[in-house]
Design a protein around this motif. Structure first.
Motif, PDB file in Angstrom:
ATOM      1  N   CYS A 625      24.342   3.530 -13.886  1.00 32.80           N
ATOM      2  CA  CYS A 625      24.236   2.833 -12.601  1.00 32.80           C
ATOM      3  C   CYS A 625      23.865   3.820 -11.505  1.00 32.80           C
ATOM      4  O   CYS A 625      24.166   5.015 -11.587  1.00 32.80           O
ATOM      5  N   LYS A 626      23.253   3.284 -10.480  1.00 31.77           N
ATOM      6  CA  LYS A 626      22.908   4.082  -9.317  1.00 31.77           C
ATOM      7  C   LYS A 626      23.784   3.648  -8.146  1.00 31.77           C
ATOM      8  O   LYS A 626      23.956   2.454  -7.897  1.00 31.77           O
ATOM      9  N   LEU A 627      24.355   4.620  -7.436  1.00 30.29           N
ATOM     10  CA  LEU A 627      25.166   4.333  -6.254  1.00 30.29           C
ATOM     11  C   LEU A 627      24.372   4.670  -5.005  1.00 30.29           C
ATOM     12  O   LEU A 627      23.651   5.679  -4.961  1.00 30.29           O
ATOM     13  N   ASN A 628      24.494   3.813  -3.981  1.00 30.11           N
ATOM     14  CA  ASN A 628      23.785   4.083  -2.731  1.00 30.11           C
ATOM     15  C   ASN A 628      24.576   5.059  -1.868  1.00 30.11           C
ATOM     16  O   ASN A 628      25.579   5.640  -2.303  1.00 30.11           O
ATOM     17  N   SER A 629      24.142   5.218  -0.637  1.00 29.20           N
ATOM     18  CA  SER A 629      24.794   6.190   0.241  1.00 29.20           C
ATOM     19  C   SER A 629      26.236   5.817   0.557  1.00 29.20           C
ATOM     20  O   SER A 629      27.058   6.672   0.876  1.00 29.20           O
ATOM     21  N   VAL A 633      27.391  -0.014  -5.789  1.00 31.42           N
ATOM     22  CA  VAL A 633      26.460  -0.183  -6.901  1.00 31.42           C
ATOM     23  C   VAL A 633      25.159  -0.788  -6.384  1.00 31.42           C
ATOM     24  O   VAL A 633      25.167  -1.845  -5.739  1.00 31.42           O
ATOM     25  N   THR A 634      24.044  -0.126  -6.658  1.00 29.65           N
ATOM     26  CA  THR A 634      22.746  -0.588  -6.162  1.00 29.65           C
ATOM     27  C   THR A 634      22.288  -1.837  -6.897  1.00 29.65           C
ATOM     28  O   THR A 634      21.751  -2.764  -6.280  1.00 29.65           O
ATOM     29  N   HIS A 635      22.472  -1.889  -8.204  1.00 31.76           N
ATOM     30  CA  HIS A 635      21.991  -3.022  -8.995  1.00 31.76           C
ATOM     31  C   HIS A 635      23.162  -3.664  -9.729  1.00 31.76           C
ATOM     32  O   HIS A 635      23.392  -3.397 -10.918  1.00 31.76           O
ATOM     33  N   PRO A 636      23.957  -4.531  -9.070  1.00 28.54           N
ATOM     34  CA  PRO A 636      25.078  -5.175  -9.765  1.00 28.54           C
ATOM     35  C   PRO A 636      24.644  -6.083 -10.906  1.00 28.54           C
ATOM     36  O   PRO A 636      25.411  -6.337 -11.835  1.00 28.54           O
ATOM     37  N   ARG A 637      23.388  -6.554 -10.865  1.00 19.77           N
ATOM     38  CA  ARG A 637      22.918  -7.425 -11.948  1.00 19.77           C
ATOM     39  C   ARG A 637      22.803  -6.658 -13.271  1.00 19.77           C
ATOM     40  O   ARG A 637      22.754  -7.264 -14.335  1.00 19.77           O
ATOM     41  N   LEU A 638      22.754  -5.344 -13.183  1.00 16.79           N
ATOM     42  CA  LEU A 638      22.752  -4.548 -14.412  1.00 16.79           C
ATOM     43  C   LEU A 638      24.069  -4.740 -15.157  1.00 16.79           C
ATOM     44  O   LEU A 638      24.100  -4.823 -16.390  1.00 16.79           O
ATOM     45  N   LEU A 639      25.160  -4.839 -14.399  1.00 16.72           N
ATOM     46  CA  LEU A 639      26.467  -5.096 -14.999  1.00 16.72           C
ATOM     47  C   LEU A 639      26.538  -6.525 -15.527  1.00 16.72           C
ATOM     48  O   LEU A 639      27.133  -6.773 -16.582  1.00 16.72           O
ATOM     49  N   SER A 640      25.922  -7.462 -14.795  1.00 23.27           N
ATOM     50  CA  SER A 640      25.892  -8.851 -15.272  1.00 23.27           C
ATOM     51  C   SER A 640      25.169  -8.935 -16.606  1.00 23.27           C
ATOM     52  O   SER A 640      25.627  -9.607 -17.539  1.00 23.27           O
ATOM     53  N   VAL A 657      26.180   9.213 -11.484  1.00 27.51           N
ATOM     54  CA  VAL A 657      26.153  10.656 -11.241  1.00 27.51           C
ATOM     55  C   VAL A 657      25.996  10.904  -9.750  1.00 27.51           C
ATOM     56  O   VAL A 657      25.165  10.271  -9.080  1.00 27.51           O
ATOM     57  N   LEU A 658      26.812  11.811  -9.217  1.00 31.91           N
ATOM     58  CA  LEU A 658      26.666  12.283  -7.846  1.00 31.91           C
ATOM     59  C   LEU A 658      26.190  13.727  -7.893  1.00 31.91           C
ATOM     60  O   LEU A 658      26.654  14.526  -8.714  1.00 31.91           O
ATOM     61  N   LEU A 719      21.715   1.611 -21.351  1.00 31.78           N
ATOM     62  CA  LEU A 719      21.097   0.571 -20.541  1.00 31.78           C
ATOM     63  C   LEU A 719      20.879   1.108 -19.137  1.00 31.78           C
ATOM     64  O   LEU A 719      21.796   1.647 -18.526  1.00 31.78           O
ATOM     65  N   MET A 720      19.654   0.970 -18.621  1.00 32.45           N
ATOM     66  CA  MET A 720      19.346   1.453 -17.284  1.00 32.45           C
ATOM     67  C   MET A 720      18.277   0.574 -16.664  1.00 32.45           C
ATOM     68  O   MET A 720      17.615  -0.220 -17.355  1.00 32.45           O
ATOM     69  N   ALA A 721      18.137   0.692 -15.366  1.00 32.36           N
ATOM     70  CA  ALA A 721      17.127  -0.072 -14.643  1.00 32.36           C
ATOM     71  C   ALA A 721      15.830   0.729 -14.559  1.00 32.36           C
ATOM     72  O   ALA A 721      15.842   1.971 -14.530  1.00 32.36           O
ATOM     73  N   TRP A 722      14.719   0.023 -14.509  1.00 33.17           N
ATOM     74  CA  TRP A 722      13.412   0.671 -14.355  1.00 33.17           C
ATOM     75  C   TRP A 722      13.327   1.305 -12.976  1.00 33.17           C
ATOM     76  O   TRP A 722      13.625   0.665 -11.965  1.00 33.17           O
ATOM     77  N   PRO A 723      12.928   2.576 -12.883  1.00 29.76           N
ATOM     78  CA  PRO A 723      12.837   3.245 -11.570  1.00 29.76           C
ATOM     79  C   PRO A 723      11.639   2.733 -10.782  1.00 29.76           C
ATOM     80  O   PRO A 723      10.522   3.263 -10.883  1.00 29.76           O
ATOM     81  N   THR A 724      11.858   1.722  -9.974  1.00 29.00           N
ATOM     82  CA  THR A 724      10.740   1.069  -9.286  1.00 29.00           C
ATOM     83  C   THR A 724      10.069   1.972  -8.250  1.00 29.00           C
ATOM     84  O   THR A 724       8.885   1.821  -7.947  1.00 29.00           O
ATOM     85  N   GLY A 725      10.801   2.908  -7.691  1.00 25.25           N
ATOM     86  CA  GLY A 725      10.229   3.736  -6.625  1.00 25.25           C
ATOM     87  C   GLY A 725       9.690   5.063  -7.104  1.00 25.25           C
ATOM     88  O   GLY A 725       9.583   6.004  -6.310  1.00 25.25           O
TER      89      GLY A 725
END
Length: 1046
Positions: A625-629, A633-640, A657-658, A719-725
């Motif tokens: 998961c990615k955490l914002n500032s 959690v940036t993408h809670p749907r990943l947990l869903s 990871v920080l 499981l991870m999200a596609w890095p859109t940026g």
């Protein structure tokens, strides 16, 4: 006082910086010495009622005899001893009664040993036995057993009140009856009045109950002493009580004085008139009357007669075995004159009725706060009280069987001895000693139950483990549990409405046996676990004794009444599950948690003994998961999606990871972990969360992939999200992190799931009513592609979606045969799916493919050479995008081979300007690399500047026409061209077939072995997924995960 000044000149200066968190031993011991284990019990309530606050801390003063021994004696000896023990001896016989008493006393003795071990393993505050069980077995077991103990104590109040009313109506004022028809209604009316009166006494002031406790105990002791004295007197001289027998049948002698047929009152009972020529009952006419002594003394004949049991059915007349009689036709109207069984008798029934007479062993532990030395007094006082009462019960069994006639013993209510308690005919100097003593004993026991039960419920409610009971934690200003008392009175009234002491006793037995069972279980679990905190001062215990006590409790439950036992177990199980799902989370260091740890350790060791079989394979997910500032959690749907994929089964580890060091970001890591747990709870994801602080994100991900999990419970899929940026990334770290993650999962033989547009995936609350899940099976990498849709279909979100499997056929493949083979394969896998084979013929590489490859390579080259600021790089990326679009539009207008993606052409001069910008960018970068100028090149393009730059570098770089790309196409990397061609053609087919599907699963190609091609890998994947909404890229872990075998 300043810390440095205080510690100046001290010999503890080495530790002065840690004194706030770790105090000196002297100050710690000083605080410990001032601690008191006095509970907020009855004594504080008495002070509040008196209006005088004596002392903030009162030193406990009670010793073993006053604080434990006598309360246990008072609670153990009670109503069953005075009202039912003689009947049990007469029905079960001396041997049967000895077996019943021995089983019950051994059960309580073993329980007392276990309870002593628990009670001496530290201080036992308010709650007594409930506290011991809950802190040893956890809130779930503690709450369930605590409520069972509460219900048992409450029904004990009903039992004692029914005993009080039975003594009152039968033996003290028998003529006074409110309802003439049935005795049951008498019991209900008088019992309700007595309950309300006792509740009022408890409500007004508990101090009166405590002050009368010694009086009630004195009544019990005097009654027992009178019984022993009467037995001695009977051995010397038999008593005056006699029993009248007609034939061998026992008569109720309350209606006549003399046992002769000439007695008018007796004659009238069996004849229709007082004259000699009257018509009499046939049995009365044929049989003679016999008068025998009720207590003939200690005789071998009496012992012989009472040695064995005399069980019988309901309404059976009690008969003397060694007397003959002339049989006659039964006259039902005259049966009321005989003494008969009020219900059918059998051994197990007697066990259930007798067991409440040995309860009360926890009276001492409930007063642990009032003891001078609880860890010494509780074991000694409780075990001595059990041994004493066991001796009393066994000696009474022998005395009753040796001194009292069997027909009298089987007379439950004493109708054959002028309606007196059977035990009272053995008492000396008068039967009234037993009558009055047992009456006050039952009154006192009832008051004690109504006092203790509400406080037990209040202790459970204040623990907060059962939400709906929290209202009962409140009370009067002095702490009296008013609401709990009202509930206790209500439940107690249910027992009184049963209106039978014999029916309430087995219910009471069940609840107490359940409580004792868990006391033994708690001791056994703690002993077997050998936890460091298990250091009881009472050393005479062993886990085998605890298991024996537990087994005996369970056996007695089912012996007494298997129906009641099942009901109580179901009640306790429902309470357990309710606390598990709805109760507050408590960490009490209980033994069940230690047992879980031991079981987990054992299971983990077993898992590593043999490799996992394919049939047992399921995705054990590591969710990155990615955490914002704000550390959310940036993408809670990943947990869903993880929840939908796992459906609560298997392992799920949610990690993040920080970047930094743990010393500086340790608190943030803990906060991030809490946020992860909150997000997991919101998305109903069952698993573990962990946040790692690392010097770089890459290292952190690498650590997690390598070391997450424990033993056999390690993840096998990431499981991870596609890095859109990734295209907008300043230093391409996002791209590198992603590619290295792909490489590391492959090296670790772990599957990789990458979700594109994860925020568009359905939430757990959504229900997809129709649609398809499309699987594009390009290469076989273990069968994970086919297993994932099946796992998703088990969740209610995807349950109504149909599965479609597409596979690609080449030119030389037989597509028809491929389809048949695939259908057969799916049939053997027990998967329901629609199969379709897509034919992709070899075709020439289109100009569009060359254009995409060229733009990709140009962009890659530029990003390597230019050191641009963030704003300039975004402008450069936008230029590349515009070039690509312009090229596509121009080719559409000029070439029929290009894909029909755009419908307009752009002016040639605009395209030329874009190309010149790109060329100028290369020139500026080359100049800077050669050291031509130390100044930073600013890419602010004007028409004049563009012309100057073009003239300046025309020797080194020829200006090429944007739309005359053939020479540049020839210089392209052929491998990149072929890869781009595959991505483009495959994307066209996937978009055509699956553009409307709910989810598309694609084989994920691996990154190139040569890291020089990493720059282009992301471009290939982007082209492959272009035009699709929800995509899951799947890369297998290098092993088979699905099998056709059972």
């Amino acid at each position: 006082m300043d810390t440095e000044t205080y510690y100046e000149g001290k010999n503890m200066a080495l530790f002065e910086e840690e004194m706030d968190s770790t105090p000196m031993v002297s100050s710690f011991l000083n605080k410990l010495a001032n601690y008191t284990n006095l509970t907020q019990g009855v004594r504080e309530h008495e002070e509040a009622e008196d209006g005088v606050r004596r002392a903030a801390v009162m030193v406990p003063h009670m010793g073993t005899f006053i604080g434990v021994y006598l309360p246990c004696m008072q609670n153990i000896l009670g109503v069953i001893l005075f009202l039912r023990l003689t009947w049990i001896v007469g029905t079960a016989g001396i041997l049967g009664s000895f077996a019943i008493v021995s089983m019950c006393c051994i059960c309580t003795l073993l329980t007392a040993i276990s309870m002593s071990a628990i009670a001496t393993n530290g201080v036992v505050p308010a709650g007594g036995s409930y506290y011991m069980i809950s802190r040893s077995l956890g809130p779930e077991f503690g709450g369930a057993v605590g409520l069972c103990l509460y219900l048992g104590t409450t029904f004990a109040g009903s039992l004692y009140i029914l005993g009080t009313i039975e003594i009152l109506l039968l033996y003290i004022i028998p003529p006074e009856k409110v309802v003439k028809e049935t005795t049951a209604n008498d019991m209900r009316i008088y019992g309700t009045c007595c309950l309300l009166l006792m509740a009022l006494v408890v409500f007004v002031g508990v101090k009166y109950v405590n002050k009368l406790a010694l009086v009630f105990l004195s009544c019990v002791v005097l009654s027992i002493m009178a019984t022993y004295a009467g037995a001695i007197k009977t051995a010397i001289k038999p008593s005056n009580f006699s029993v009248c027998l007609l034939g061998n049948r026992t008569l109720k002698n309350e209606m006549f004085e003399k046992c002769t047929k000439t007695d008018v009152e007796l004659w009238n009972l069996f004849c229709d008139s007082p004259y000699l020529n009257a018509t009499c009952d046939e049995y009365f006419a044929l049989n003679n009357l016999t008068e025998i002594q009720a207590t003939p003394g200690v005789l071998g004949e009496v012992i012989n007669d009472n040695l064995w049991g005399n069980y019988g059915p309901d309404n059976m007349v009690i008969e003397r075995k060694n007397l003959s009689s002339v049989p006659a036709e039964a006259n039902n109207d005259k049966l009321k004159n005989y003494v008969f069984n009020d219900w059918a008798t059998y051994f197990t029934l007697l066990v259930g009725i007798y067991f409440p007479s040995v309860t009360g062993i926890m009276a001492g532990s409930n007063r642990s706060g009032d003891l001078r030395d609880a860890q010494r007094s509780i074991p000694i006082g409780t075990i001595l009280a059990i041994l004493t009462t066991s001796f009393i019960y066994i000696s009474f069994v022998v005395l009753f069987g040796a001194c009292i006639e069997g027909v009298v013993l089987r007379d439950k209510f004493g109708f054959s001895v002028k309606t007196k308690p059977v035990i009272s005919i053995l008492a000396w100097p008068s039967p009234w000693v037993i009558v009055i003593g047992s009456f006050f004993s039952c009154c006192g026991a009832g008051l004690q139950s109504l006092t203790g039960a509400p406080r037990l419920l209040q202790a459970i409610a204040r623990d907060g483990i059962i939400p709906f009971l929290q209202v009962f934690g409140h009370g009067k200003a002095n702490g009296e549990p008013t609401w709990a008392l009202l509930l206790t009175v209500g439940i107690c009234e249910i027992g009184i409405l049963i209106a039978s002491l014999d029916h309430v006793a087995p219910i009471l037995s069940m609840f107490f046996l359940m409580c004792y069972l868990f006391v033994n279980l708690a001791c056994a679990v703690q002993t077997l676990l050998c936890t460091p905190n298990w250091r009881p001062r009472f050393k005479f215990y062993h886990w085998t004794l605890s298991f024996l006590g537990m087994s005996l409790c369970l056996s007695l439950m089912f012996i007494s009444s298997w129906i009641y036992a099942l009901v109580v177990i179901v009640i306790a199980g429902c309470i357990y599950k309710y606390i598990e799902y709805k109760g507050a989370v408590k960490e009490w260091g209980d033994g069940i948690r230690g047992l879980s740890l031991n079981a987990a350790r054992y299971a983990l060791i077993r898992l590593e003994e043999a490799p996992l079989h394919t049939k047992n394979w399921r995705p054990q997910l590591l969710v990155l998961c990615k955490l914002n500032s704000d550390l959310e959690v940036t993408h809670p749907r990943l947990l869903s999606f993880a929840t939908q994929l796992k459906a609560g089964k298997g392992l799920t580890i949610v990690c993040s990871v920080l970047e930094g060091t743990y010393m500086t970001r340790g608190d943030e890591a803990k906060k991030g972990e809490q946020n992860l747990k909150a997000a997991m709870a919101a998305e109903k994801t069952k698993g573990f969360s962990h946040v790692v602080v690392s010097s770089s994100l890459r290292d952190g991900f690498s650590i997690l992939i390598q070391s997450a999990g424990l033993g056999g419970m390690k993840h096998n899929a990431v499981l991870m999200a596609w890095p859109t940026g990734w295209k907008q990334d300043r230093d391409s770290s996002v791209r590198r992190n992603f590619i290295e993650t792909v490489r590391e999962t492959t090296s670790a033989h772990q599957a990789l799931l990458v979700a594109k547009n994860i925020d568009h995936f359905p939430a757990n609350q959504e229900r997809l009513k129709e649609g398809t899940v499309d699987v594009w099976w390009i290469v076989h990498d273990g069968g994970l592609l086919m297993l994932l849709p099946f796992l998703l279909s088990q969740h209610k979100v995807w349950r109504k979606c149909k599965m479609r499997i597409f596979t690609v056929a080449q030119m030389d493949d037989n597509s028809i045969q491929m389809k048949k083979d695939l259908q057969m394969f799916l049939y053997q896998l027990r998967l329901n799916a629609v199969v379709e084979v897509v034919e992709m013929h070899d075709s020439d590489i289109s100009a569009f493919t060359y254009e995409k490859t060229l733009v990709m390579e140009q962009r890659s080259q530029m990003l390597k050479q230019m050191q641009l600021s963030r704003t300039e790089r975004e402008r450069e990326i936008q230029s590349i995008t515009d070039v690509s679009r312009a090229s596509i539009k121009r080719k559409k207008c000029s070439s029929a081979d290009a894909p029909p993606l755009y419908s307009q052409c752009i002016p040639e001069d605009e395209a030329q300007l874009i190309h010149d910008r790109n060329t100028a960018s290369h020139s500026a970068a080359n100049d800077k690399a050669a050291g031509a100028t130390s100044d930073r090149v600013h890419m602010t393009w004007t028409k004049d500047k563009l012309q100057n730059e073009r003239n300046k570098h025309k020797e080194n770089m020829a200006v090429k026409d944007m739309f005359n790309m053939k020479p540049e196409w020839e210089n392209l990397n052929h491998s990149n061209v072929r890869r781009m061609h595959t991505a483009v053609k495959l994307n066209e087919v996937v978009v055509k077939k699956s553009c409307n599907s709910e989810l598309v699963l694609l084989n994920m190609p691996g990154p190139p072995k040569n890291k020089k091609g990493d720059d282009n890998y992301m471009e290939f994947l982007e082209v492959l997924m272009e035009g699709l909404d929800r995509v899951l890229l799947v890369r297998g872990g290098g092993r088979e995960v699905i099998t056709i075998y059972s």
